[in-house]
Design an enzyme around this catalytic site. Structure first.
Site, PDB file in Angstrom:
ATOM      1  N   GLY A 266     -24.836  43.063  28.406  1.00  0.00           N
ATOM      2  CA  GLY A 266     -24.950  42.779  29.831  1.00  0.00           C
ATOM      3  C   GLY A 266     -24.655  41.319  30.126  1.00  0.00           C
TER       4      GLY A 266
ATOM      5  N   SER B 280     -21.952  39.652  31.298  1.00  0.00           N
ATOM      6  CA  SER B 280     -20.893  39.196  32.196  1.00  0.00           C
ATOM      7  C   SER B 280     -21.408  38.513  33.452  1.00  0.00           C
ATOM      8  CB  SER B 280     -19.996  40.378  32.599  1.00  0.00           C
ATOM      9  OG  SER B 280     -20.707  41.298  33.402  1.00  0.00           O
TER      10      SER B 280
ATOM     11  N   ASP C 210     -20.867  51.012  26.273  1.00  0.00           N
ATOM     12  CA  ASP C 210     -22.086  51.513  26.910  1.00  0.00           C
ATOM     13  C   ASP C 210     -23.196  51.497  25.872  1.00  0.00           C
ATOM     14  OD1 ASP C 210     -24.134  52.940  28.077  1.00  0.00           O
ATOM     15  OD2 ASP C 210     -22.922  54.702  28.585  1.00  0.00           O
ATOM     16  N   VAL C 211     -24.200  50.635  26.079  1.00  0.00           N
ATOM     17  CA  VAL C 211     -25.243  50.477  25.061  1.00  0.00           C
ATOM     18  C   VAL C 211     -26.059  51.745  24.860  1.00  0.00           C
ATOM     19  CG1 VAL C 211     -25.417  47.975  25.349  1.00  0.00           C
ATOM     20  CG2 VAL C 211     -26.895  49.485  26.725  1.00  0.00           C
TER      21      VAL C 211
ATOM     22  N   SER D 216     -39.477  42.396  30.845  1.00  0.00           N
ATOM     23  CA  SER D 216     -39.740  41.969  32.217  1.00  0.00           C
ATOM     24  C   SER D 216     -41.241  41.820  32.395  1.00  0.00           C
ATOM     25  CB  SER D 216     -39.204  42.993  33.220  1.00  0.00           C
ATOM     26  OG  SER D 216     -39.675  42.714  34.528  1.00  0.00           O
TER      27      SER D 216
ATOM     28  N   TYR E 112     -38.531  51.674  35.545  1.00  0.00           N
ATOM     29  CA  TYR E 112     -38.154  50.346  35.055  1.00  0.00           C
ATOM     30  C   TYR E 112     -39.299  49.701  34.277  1.00  0.00           C
ATOM     31  CZ  TYR E 112     -36.219  45.591  35.212  1.00  0.00           C
ATOM     32  OH  TYR E 112     -35.728  44.342  34.877  1.00  0.00           O
TER      33      TYR E 112
ATOM     34  N   ILE F 286     -36.450  36.346  39.091  1.00  0.00           N
ATOM     35  CA  ILE F 286     -35.360  35.422  38.811  1.00  0.00           C
ATOM     36  C   ILE F 286     -34.237  35.650  39.826  1.00  0.00           C
ATOM     37  CG2 ILE F 286     -33.723  34.598  37.090  1.00  0.00           C
ATOM     38  CD1 ILE F 286     -36.661  34.233  36.269  1.00  0.00           C
TER      39      ILE F 286
END
Length: 247
Positions: free
Chosen positions: A12, A14, A63-64, A142, A155, A188
């Site tokens: 991730g 980019s 794609d992880v 997170s 999440y 963030i």
């Protein structure tokens, strides 16, 4: 430069926090592999910024959540650079919604990318790191993986899972001098948080003792520390970068 000659994969990478991490590790001398699921041309900007620090940088689409794509990526990196010294598992998505309305597909997609992706990438590099008795893995969790958050059951669960995964793998591979830590950012400033409603942002601010949102570069600083020899006796830890939000 304390990471000179090292090779790091940043998933991730980019944009957002991932891009900031890639740049910070490059500043420290590491060669960088930027992974993302977007097309290669959308990674060109990040690659250009990384290369400005005089290091090598490759962009690899994968794609992880797909084990075979991750295996291919790892093989490509090892073939080109001779090994992998650092893995930063940063790739992640959100599909927010209250549990009573959450679709099963939204639960599964978040788990596949955020948690299964960490599993796939870590498993993909771990044998190589153990064989040479050296390696560093940093998993981006997170603060909501610690505190929970309404509307983010999927999440929060995925990020809490990363914490348990981090601690377990750290115990498994520590004897081979491979360190595994997690960083748990709070609110963030990124593209992901920019899209939140103002009322949600204000609610977050009320719970931040430092009274401001964080920057991606502040997360990157902590990740870089965990990748350096300065933290060589640190493993299995979860470091929050949240302005005190989880207190």
């Amino acid at each position: 430069m304390s990471l000179k000659g090292k090779t790091a994969i940043v998933t991730g990478g980019s944009r957002g926090i991932g891009k900031a991490i890639a740049i910070k590790l490059a500043q420290q001398g590491a060669n960088i592999v930027i992974n993302d699921v977007v097309e290669l041309e959308k990674m060109e900007s990040a690659v250009t910024e990384v290369k400005a620090f005089g290091v090598d940088c490759e962009a690899l689409k994968a794609d992880v959540s797909n084990e075979e794509e991750v295996k291919d990526m790892v093989k490509t990196v090892i073939d080109k650079f001779g090994g992998i010294d650092i893995l930063v598992n940063n790739a992640g998505i959100t599909r927010d919604g209250l549990l009573v309305k959450m679709k099963e597909s939204d639960w599964e997609l978040v788990m596949d990318v955020n948690l299964k992706g960490v599993f796939n990438c870590t498993k993909g590099v771990i044998r190589s790191m153990m064989s040479k008795r050296s390696g560093c893995i940093v998993n981006i969790s997170s603060v909501v993986g610690i505190t929970g958050n309404p509307g983010q059951a999927n999440y929060s669960a995925s990020k809490a899972g990363i914490i348990g995964f981090t601690k377990s793998v750290a115990k498994e591979v520590g004897a081979r001098n491979v360190r595994v830590n997690a960083v748990a950012p709070g609110f963030i400033n990124t593209d992901m948080t920019d899209g939140l409603p103002e009322a949600v942002k204000e609610k977050f601010m009320e719970n931040i003792p430092l009274g401001r949102y964080g920057d991606a570069e502040e997360v990157a600083e902590v990740v870089a520390f965990l990748c350096e020899d300065r933290s060589r006796y640190v493993t299995g830890q979860v470091i929050t970068v949240d302005g005190g939000m989880a207190l």
